[in-house]
Design an enzyme around this catalytic site. Structure first.
Site, mmCIF file in Angstrom:
data_model
loop_
_atom_site.group_PDB
_atom_site.id
_atom_site.type_symbol
_atom_site.label_atom_id
_atom_site.label_comp_id
_atom_site.label_asym_id
_atom_site.label_seq_id
_atom_site.Cartn_x
_atom_site.Cartn_y
_atom_site.Cartn_z
ATOM 1 N N LYS A 83 -4.606 -9.641 3.046
ATOM 2 C CA LYS A 83 -3.445 -9.925 1.726
ATOM 3 C C LYS A 83 -3.406 -10.411 0.720
ATOM 4 O O LYS A 83 -3.621 -11.128 0.389
ATOM 5 C CB LYS A 83 -2.456 -10.201 3.189
ATOM 6 C CG LYS A 83 -1.821 -9.666 4.649
ATOM 7 C CD LYS A 83 -1.201 -8.515 4.208
ATOM 8 C CE LYS A 83 -1.258 -7.918 5.887
ATOM 9 N NZ LYS A 83 -0.460 -6.656 5.892
ATOM 10 N N ASP A 137 -4.972 -5.492 1.150
ATOM 11 C CA ASP A 137 -3.684 -4.877 2.192
ATOM 12 C C ASP A 137 -2.494 -5.898 0.522
ATOM 13 O O ASP A 137 -2.310 -7.051 0.262
ATOM 14 C CB ASP A 137 -3.018 -5.159 3.291
ATOM 15 C CG ASP A 137 -1.940 -4.599 2.915
ATOM 16 O OD1 ASP A 137 -0.558 -4.155 1.815
ATOM 17 O OD2 ASP A 137 -1.249 -4.005 4.465
ATOM 18 N N GLU A 161 -4.720 -0.844 0.521
ATOM 19 C CA GLU A 161 -3.296 -0.166 0.895
ATOM 20 C C GLU A 161 -2.564 -0.741 0.425
ATOM 21 O O GLU A 161 -1.908 -1.737 -0.298
ATOM 22 C CB GLU A 161 -4.198 -0.985 3.044
ATOM 23 C CG GLU A 161 -2.253 -0.495 3.308
ATOM 24 C CD GLU A 161 -2.960 -0.854 4.816
ATOM 25 O OE1 GLU A 161 -2.037 -1.606 5.117
ATOM 26 O OE2 GLU A 161 -3.844 -1.154 5.078
ATOM 27 N N GLU A 183 3.086 3.317 6.359
ATOM 28 C CA GLU A 183 3.357 3.031 7.402
ATOM 29 C C GLU A 183 4.629 3.429 7.057
ATOM 30 O O GLU A 183 5.101 3.036 8.609
ATOM 31 C CB GLU A 183 3.229 1.560 7.684
ATOM 32 C CG GLU A 183 3.436 0.407 6.557
ATOM 33 C CD GLU A 183 2.747 -0.749 6.233
ATOM 34 O OE1 GLU A 183 3.947 -1.458 6.982
ATOM 35 O OE2 GLU A 183 1.827 -0.892 6.213
ATOM 36 N N ASP A 189 2.564 4.775 11.398
ATOM 37 C CA ASP A 189 2.446 3.833 12.787
ATOM 38 C C ASP A 189 3.175 4.844 14.080
ATOM 39 O O ASP A 189 4.797 4.641 13.200
ATOM 40 C CB ASP A 189 3.186 2.716 12.440
ATOM 41 C CG ASP A 189 3.170 1.330 13.478
ATOM 42 O OD1 ASP A 189 3.868 2.219 14.959
ATOM 43 O OD2 ASP A 189 2.912 0.060 13.256
ATOM 44 N N HIS A 231 -1.466 2.667 10.872
ATOM 45 C CA HIS A 231 -1.286 1.000 11.562
ATOM 46 C C HIS A 231 -0.770 0.746 12.505
ATOM 47 O O HIS A 231 -0.374 1.324 13.489
ATOM 48 C CB HIS A 231 -0.114 1.296 10.019
ATOM 49 C CG HIS A 231 0.553 0.283 10.236
ATOM 50 N ND1 HIS A 231 1.537 -0.586 10.915
ATOM 51 C CD2 HIS A 231 0.495 -1.339 9.667
ATOM 52 C CE1 HIS A 231 2.228 -2.316 10.562
ATOM 53 N NE2 HIS A 231 1.207 -2.279 9.824
ATOM 54 N N GLU A 269 -6.904 -1.039 14.178
ATOM 55 C CA GLU A 269 -5.792 -2.280 13.558
ATOM 56 C C GLU A 269 -5.573 -3.184 14.347
ATOM 57 O O GLU A 269 -4.989 -3.096 14.695
ATOM 58 C CB GLU A 269 -5.202 -2.191 12.080
ATOM 59 C CG GLU A 269 -4.423 -3.404 11.802
ATOM 60 C CD GLU A 269 -3.155 -2.384 10.622
ATOM 61 O OE1 GLU A 269 -2.955 -3.485 9.715
ATOM 62 O OE2 GLU A 269 -2.794 -1.725 10.935
#
Length: 377
Positions: free
Chosen positions: A166, A194, A220, A246, A269, A296, A329
């Site tokens: 992240k 991300d 991302e 997502e 997702d 996702h 993931e």
């Protein structure tokens, strides 16, 4: 096979070490599960992405429309729910709730026909999926880079061949963090970043250009999901492939994003895009627009199972022997629901996860474990 009852289950667990992304602080893990009962005794399980309280309200509002319906009428049920609740939103909680219901119906269909859900959805291109570790959140109260390196070193030891961290905590700190992680992992492990829509397109480009030499597989959610024009600008102002989607719920939301040339990699997702039914339709959009589909995944063992079935049916693109599977993931943050609520938890095997081969989603739920994590009244 008539629907007789829908039951929702709230799961919550307070975290000893809270963590945060650029857009959210996690002090607990919270998820909403649902089960659909039929008059022949079969039960199907589903899960919704997003806020459990809001999703629960939508499912309770949808329930009277479902009682008495044939659970095998998956497409008619999907459209009936969408058309009925369209004016309450074409994305977000409306689609999250439909997603959970749809997943449970596909679980039921597999159990009724006594085969894996992926078989009913057209068959598997693969049943072993290479996984990547999702983590690298900012641990509250700890040094950012030190804790990040301790974490990703563990993924390397576990045998992960790809890691996502992240960012979105400031340009300078992010650049330093990314460079440190790349040095720690070496060049043989894939690295993704991300931002959880923590930047505008100007700062996102600054970060990307400064780490362009770190061999980043994708960048991302660099900006907020509504900023489609910013995604488009970023594809020309920095060199890293962009990923997102997502929260671009349903075929309509994703079609608009792809029309505007926003991403190189699409990340629907199944627990939020509209369930397995809608996810399968979105594969056609990926084919038409020429983008990769790398879903996702975030949730409990039910979300993992449904997502593995979806991964199984993603066609190779291009359809040649050298085309590999999209990576799965595999969230590595603390989450007891990831393994405790099923009889056979999902475990990494030489970097791979195996698609369940039982009837429906192929998982068996432990009700005592679900009850253990119910919110205290």
């Amino acid at each position: 096979m008539k629907i007789t009852q829908i039951i929702t289950h709230h799961l919550t667990h307070t975290l000893e070490k809270p963590f945060e992304s650029a857009s959210m602080r996690f002090t607990s893990r919270d998820h909403l599960l649902l089960e659909i009962h039929c008059d022949n005794g079969l039960i199907g399980w589903g899960e919704c992405l997003g806020n459990r309280i809001v999703n629960d309200a939508f499912i309770k509002a949808m329930t009277p429309l479902l009682i008495g319906k044939n659970a095998l009428d998956i497409e008619p049920i999907w459209l009936m729910l969408y058309n009925t609740f369209r004016d309450q939103g074409q994305r977000g909680a409306t689609i999250n709730a439909i997603s959970g219901i749809d997943i449970a119906l596909w679980d039921l269909a597999g159990k009724f026909h006594q085969c894996p859900t992926y078989q009913l959805m057209g068959g598997a291109f693969r049943t072993r999926i290479p996984a990547y570790a999702t983590g690298g959140f900012r641990i509250i109260g700890e040094d950012r880079i030190e804790s990040l390196l301790n974490e990703v070193s563990g993924y390397k030891v576990q045998g992960f061949e790809a890691v996502k961290i992240k960012i979105g905590f400031g340009v300078a700190l992010d650049v330093a963090s990314i460079k440190a992680v790349r040095q720690c992992l070496g060049n043989d492990i894939e690295l993704m970043i991300d931002a959880n829509h923590g930047y505008d397109h100007i700062d996102a480009a600054r970060v990307a250009n400064q780490v362009a030499d770190c061999n980043i597989l994708w960048f991302e959610e660099p900006v907020v999901p509504e900023a489609l024009s910013s995604y488009n600008k970023l594809r020309t102002t920095q060199p890293i492939p962009l990923a997102g989607g997502e929260t671009w719920h349903s075929r309509w939301g994703i079609n608009e994003a792809l029309k505007q040339n926003t991403v190189d990699i699409l990340q629907p997702d199944v627990c939020g895009v509209g369930g397995l039914s809608e996810a399968r339709k979105i594969l056609t959009l990926c084919d038409i627009y020429g983008v990769r589909c790398v879903p996702h995944v975030w949730g409990t063992s039910i979300a993992l199972a449904a997502s593995l079935h979806f991964h199984a049916i993603i066609p190779p693109s291009p359809p040649s022997p050298g085309t590999g599977s999209p990576r799965f993931e595999f969230d590595q943050t603390h989450n007891p629901f990831r393994s405790s609520i099923v009889t056979t938890p999902f475990e990494l095997d030489n970097g791979y996860l195996t698609v369940p081969n039982g009837h429906g989603l192929g998982i068996e739920i432990l009700r005592d474990e679900i009850a253990k994590f119910a919110p205290q009244q």
